[in-house]
Write a protein that holds these residues in place. Structure first.
Motif, PDB file in Angstrom:
ATOM      1  N   ALA A 128       5.722  11.860   9.234  1.00  0.00           N
ATOM      2  CA  ALA A 128       7.089  11.331   9.174  1.00  0.00           C
ATOM      3  C   ALA A 128       7.220  10.075  10.032  1.00  0.00           C
ATOM      4  N   ARG A 129       6.581  10.094  11.198  1.00  0.00           N
ATOM      5  CA  ARG A 129       6.628   8.930  12.086  1.00  0.00           C
ATOM      6  C   ARG A 129       5.897   7.741  11.458  1.00  0.00           C
ATOM      7  N   VAL A 130       4.780   8.019  10.810  1.00  0.00           N
ATOM      8  CA  VAL A 130       4.009   6.970  10.143  1.00  0.00           C
ATOM      9  C   VAL A 130       4.829   6.327   9.028  1.00  0.00           C
ATOM     10  N   LYS A 131       5.451   7.155   8.223  1.00  0.00           N
ATOM     11  CA  LYS A 131       6.250   6.641   7.107  1.00  0.00           C
ATOM     12  C   LYS A 131       7.420   5.808   7.607  1.00  0.00           C
ATOM     13  N   GLN A 132       8.096   6.284   8.650  1.00  0.00           N
ATOM     14  CA  GLN A 132       9.252   5.559   9.173  1.00  0.00           C
ATOM     15  C   GLN A 132       8.844   4.214   9.766  1.00  0.00           C
ATOM     16  N   GLN A 133       7.727   4.182  10.477  1.00  0.00           N
ATOM     17  CA  GLN A 133       7.259   2.922  11.055  1.00  0.00           C
ATOM     18  C   GLN A 133       6.897   1.921   9.961  1.00  0.00           C
ATOM     19  N   ALA A 134       6.272   2.414   8.901  1.00  0.00           N
ATOM     20  CA  ALA A 134       5.920   1.528   7.790  1.00  0.00           C
ATOM     21  C   ALA A 134       7.177   0.995   7.105  1.00  0.00           C
ATOM     22  N   LEU A 135       8.164   1.872   6.902  1.00  0.00           N
ATOM     23  CA  LEU A 135       9.414   1.440   6.271  1.00  0.00           C
ATOM     24  C   LEU A 135      10.156   0.433   7.145  1.00  0.00           C
ATOM     25  N   ASP A 136      10.133   0.649   8.457  1.00  0.00           N
ATOM     26  CA  ASP A 136      10.778  -0.299   9.368  1.00  0.00           C
ATOM     27  C   ASP A 136      10.114  -1.666   9.283  1.00  0.00           C
ATOM     28  N   GLU A 137       8.791  -1.666   9.178  1.00  0.00           N
ATOM     29  CA  GLU A 137       8.062  -2.929   9.068  1.00  0.00           C
ATOM     30  C   GLU A 137       8.365  -3.613   7.741  1.00  0.00           C
ATOM     31  N   ILE A 138       8.422  -2.822   6.671  1.00  0.00           N
ATOM     32  CA  ILE A 138       8.712  -3.380   5.346  1.00  0.00           C
ATOM     33  C   ILE A 138      10.121  -3.952   5.307  1.00  0.00           C
ATOM     34  N   ASN A 139      11.087  -3.188   5.800  1.00  0.00           N
ATOM     35  CA  ASN A 139      12.473  -3.657   5.793  1.00  0.00           C
ATOM     36  C   ASN A 139      12.645  -4.865   6.699  1.00  0.00           C
ATOM     37  N   GLY A 140      11.883  -4.896   7.787  1.00  0.00           N
ATOM     38  CA  GLY A 140      11.937  -6.064   8.658  1.00  0.00           C
ATOM     39  C   GLY A 140      11.435  -7.305   7.949  1.00  0.00           C
ATOM     40  N   THR A 141      10.405  -7.123   7.120  1.00  0.00           N
ATOM     41  CA  THR A 141       9.889  -8.242   6.335  1.00  0.00           C
ATOM     42  C   THR A 141      10.938  -8.733   5.352  1.00  0.00           C
ATOM     43  N   TYR A 142      11.634  -7.787   4.714  1.00  0.00           N
ATOM     44  CA  TYR A 142      12.695  -8.171   3.788  1.00  0.00           C
ATOM     45  C   TYR A 142      13.809  -8.912   4.524  1.00  0.00           C
TER      46      TYR A 142
END
Length: 276
Positions: A128-142
């Motif tokens: 869950a932590r891995v997925k959230q960190q990846a999503l945060d990075e993706i959304n930050g890119t957006y």
């Protein structure tokens, strides 16, 4: 990375680059490696107790780069399924592409992927932590892309003189106040954009008429995006076939075979054999 060759004298951009290299090696080779020393000038990675493997890296003088100064390459231990230095940050980078393609991916899928790819155990909490960190990075890119939307508009106007680009943003109510409350985020938020290219305007203002054929895609993020468009003399079987054949050439016939086409119920799109 499993067969990574540790060579004395290897240079690394910084300490984090060395640590990431060690982590990747530990995960791919299935070794219980950990960092016994790690400070601003030195970093030593060792294997579990009883194994002689180690890698020692030192910061170069008057430089930001680091160098591998000594190592022992052979392992005398058995492989491990729990890699202590396999951080959620490293895993989020490893799974970034997969999560970007499917942001709704289930945690159990990540756990199974980690086990099948590296033979390592991953808990639900860590997944869950891995997925959230990846999503945060993706959304930050957006978010960074949205911050550059005015640059995009300026480039469109520069490369397409006579075009129209209108950007509308939304501001918080406090923006109108002469002295907004401290800590209020007054930054504008993107709301909508309108684009009309000069070449497209001219094509529809001619006395010769024409029809616009478009191919619209639907990506895994439920976002709709234009893929291709064409201006044709009329909406006929021949013009549709010409348009779709060009689309096949661009996207590839193998990919087209797996696509689902949804039309506006125009009969001319039926029974088009695109593979011949």
């Amino acid at each position: 990375m499993k067969e990574y060759k540790w060579e004395v004298g290897t240079m690394y951009v910084d300490r984090n680059a060395f640590k990431e290299c060690v982590t990747s090696y530990a995960v791919h080779s299935g070794r219980g490696i950990w960092f016994s020393k790690c400070d601003s000038h030195r970093c030593k990675a060792v294997c579990k107790e009883g194994c002689k493997w180690f890698a020692y890296c030192h910061k170069m003088k008057r430089e930001d780069s680091w160098q591998l100064t000594s190592c022992y390459k052979k392992h005398t231990c058995s492989k491990a399924t729990k890699i202590g230095i396999m951080s959620s940050q490293w895993l989020s980078k490893a799974f970034m592409k997969k999560i970007c393609e499917n942001p709704k991916i289930k945690l159990r899928s990540l756990i199974k992927k980690a086990h099948s790819k590296w033979n390592v155990d991953l808990t639900m909490t860590k997944a869950a932590r891995v997925k959230q960190q990846a999503l945060d990075e993706i959304n930050g890119t957006y978010g960074e892309q949205y911050r550059r939307i005015h640059d995009y508009a300026a480039e469109l106007l520069r490369s397409n003189p006579g075009s129209t680009v209108q950007i509308q943003v939304e501001r918080p109510p406090e923006f109108e106040l002469e002295t907004p409350p401290p800590g209020t985020d007054l930054r504008p938020q993107f709301q909508r954009i309108y684009i009309c290219l000069e070449a497209c305007k001219r094509s529809f203002m001619t006395p010769y008429g024409g029809q616009l054929l478009t191919a619209i895609g639907w990506d895994p993020n439920d976002q709709i995006l234009p893929i291709a468009y064409a201006v044709v003399e009329a909406e006929t079987k021949d013009s549709w076939r010409w348009f779709l054949l060009n689309l096949c050439d661009d996207l590839g016939v193998d990919k087209i075979r797996w696509c689902t086409f949804m039309s506006d119920q125009q009969k001319v799109t039926l029974n088009l054999n695109l593979c011949n």
